[in-house]
Scaffold this active site. Structure first.
Site, PDB file in Angstrom:
ATOM      1  N   HIS A  92     -13.075 -13.842  19.530  1.00  8.51           N
ATOM      2  CA  HIS A  92     -13.280 -13.959  20.968  1.00  8.51           C
ATOM      3  C   HIS A  92     -14.434 -14.925  21.073  1.00  8.51           C
ATOM      4  CE1 HIS A  92     -14.047 -12.894  25.026  1.00  8.51           C
ATOM      5  NE2 HIS A  92     -12.853 -12.340  25.136  1.00  8.51           N
ATOM      6  N   GLU A 164      -7.311 -18.143  25.104  1.00  9.24           N
ATOM      7  CA  GLU A 164      -8.259 -17.844  26.027  1.00  9.24           C
ATOM      8  C   GLU A 164      -9.209 -18.810  26.413  1.00  9.24           C
ATOM      9  OE1 GLU A 164      -8.621 -13.280  26.548  1.00  9.24           O
ATOM     10  OE2 GLU A 164     -10.207 -14.162  25.489  1.00  9.24           O
TER      11      GLU A 164
HETATM   12  P1  13P Z   1     -11.506 -11.877  32.083  1.00 11.28           P
HETATM   13  O1  13P Z   1     -10.132 -11.098  32.681  1.00 11.28           O
HETATM   14  O2  13P Z   1     -12.567 -10.955  32.858  1.00 11.28           O
HETATM   15  O3  13P Z   1     -11.563 -13.162  32.679  1.00 11.28           O
HETATM   16  O4  13P Z   1     -11.902 -11.722  30.545  1.00 11.28           O
HETATM   17  C1  13P Z   1     -10.958 -12.254  29.982  1.00 11.28           C
HETATM   18  C2  13P Z   1     -11.175 -11.919  28.443  1.00 11.28           C
HETATM   19  O5  13P Z   1     -12.174 -12.315  27.975  1.00 11.28           O
HETATM   20  C3  13P Z   1     -10.148 -10.982  27.643  1.00 11.28           C
HETATM   21  O6  13P Z   1     -10.414 -10.964  26.343  1.00 11.28           O
END
Ligand code: 13P
Length: 251
Positions: A92, A164
């Site tokens: 992450h 992401e």
């Molecule tokens: P948000 O939905 O708060 O942007 O976060 C996304 C995230 O990091 C999921 O792992």
């Protein structure tokens, strides 16, 4: 893959709050999706007891690559499994940026998760600087190239990829479906280059997913689900998000 709707709580919720959420969400799980929650480690056991036999799956937010030893503060793959986890987040961007996890370390965690039998959600994505220069490939190619090094095709085939983009996390500015689709294609190209055309990994999108944009990622962009941060914290809202996805993919 059954579309995944995953809640990453990050560092939120103590036990009581976690149990209340898990109870509401377990009672309203729609058919046709894989719902997963990633609570903080301190709430795993309580959430596990609440969701037992009710269909909501559990995941860890992080894991260490050793199985036991003098690693203060860390959690082993075996411990996550014992706590009821099927999934684990690996790489992450908050782990990478705030806690300094390198691509190589992410790879070690990825390997450890796979060897233990956990399903990793392997997170990749570009920084705002890359995005502004229209460098959509570089970060994803580097993150995947390093972390997948040495893994067998059979292991890689059990990974769920999570796109992401760092600039979309917690910012309220999500990627468009076109952008998500473009990055999913880049991810597929890397897998094809490294492992041939035989492996087709599920890809989920994360970054400012909300009710207004959620269904586009699974319908228009044809992704395999979403990984939700802020909008997952409220149980009622999360139920609505699950229902959006279930409705969008229903035959
Ligand atoms: P948000 O939905 O708060 O942007 O976060 C996304 C995230 O990091 C999921 O792992």
């Amino acid at each position: 893959m059954t579309p995944m709707v995953a809640a990453n709580w990050k560092m939120h919720k103590g036990e009581a709050e976690a149990v209340a959420w898990a109870d509401i969400v377990s009672a309203r799980l729609p058919q046709g999706i894989e719902a997963v929650v990633f609570p903080p480690a301190t709430a795993l056991t309580a959430v596990r007891q609440t969701v037992a036999g009710r269909g909501l799956q559990l995941g860890g937010q992080n894991l260490f690559y050793e199985s036991a030893g003098a690693y203060t503060g860390e959690i082993s793959p075996k411990m996550l499994i014992a706590a009821g986890c099927r999934y684990v987040l690996v790489g992450h961007s908050e782990r990478r940026q705030i806690f300094g996890e390198s691509d190589r370390e992410v790879g070690m965690r990825l390997r450890a998760a796979l060897e233990a039998g956990l399903t990793p959600l392997f997170c990749v994505g570009e920084q705002i600087e890359d995005y502004e220069r229209a460098d959509y490939h570089g970060a994803i190619q580097r993150q995947m190239g390093v972390a997948l090094k040495g893994l067998e095709a059979e292991q890689v085939a059990r990974i769920v990829m999570a796109y992401e983009p760092v600039w979309a996390i917690g910012t309220g500015r999500s990627a468009t479906v076109v952008e998500a689709e473009r990055s999913a294609d880049i991810i597929r190209q890397v897998i094809r280059r490294l492992y041939g055309a035989g492996i087709n990994l599920p890809i989920v999108y994360g970054g400012s997913v909300v009710q207004e944009n959620i269904s586009g990622f699974v319908t228009v962009a044809h992704l395999d689900g979403v990984l939700i941060g802020s909008a997952s914290l409220d149980a009622e809202l999360f139920c609505t998000l699950m229902e959006e996805v279930a409705g969008a993919v229903a035959p």
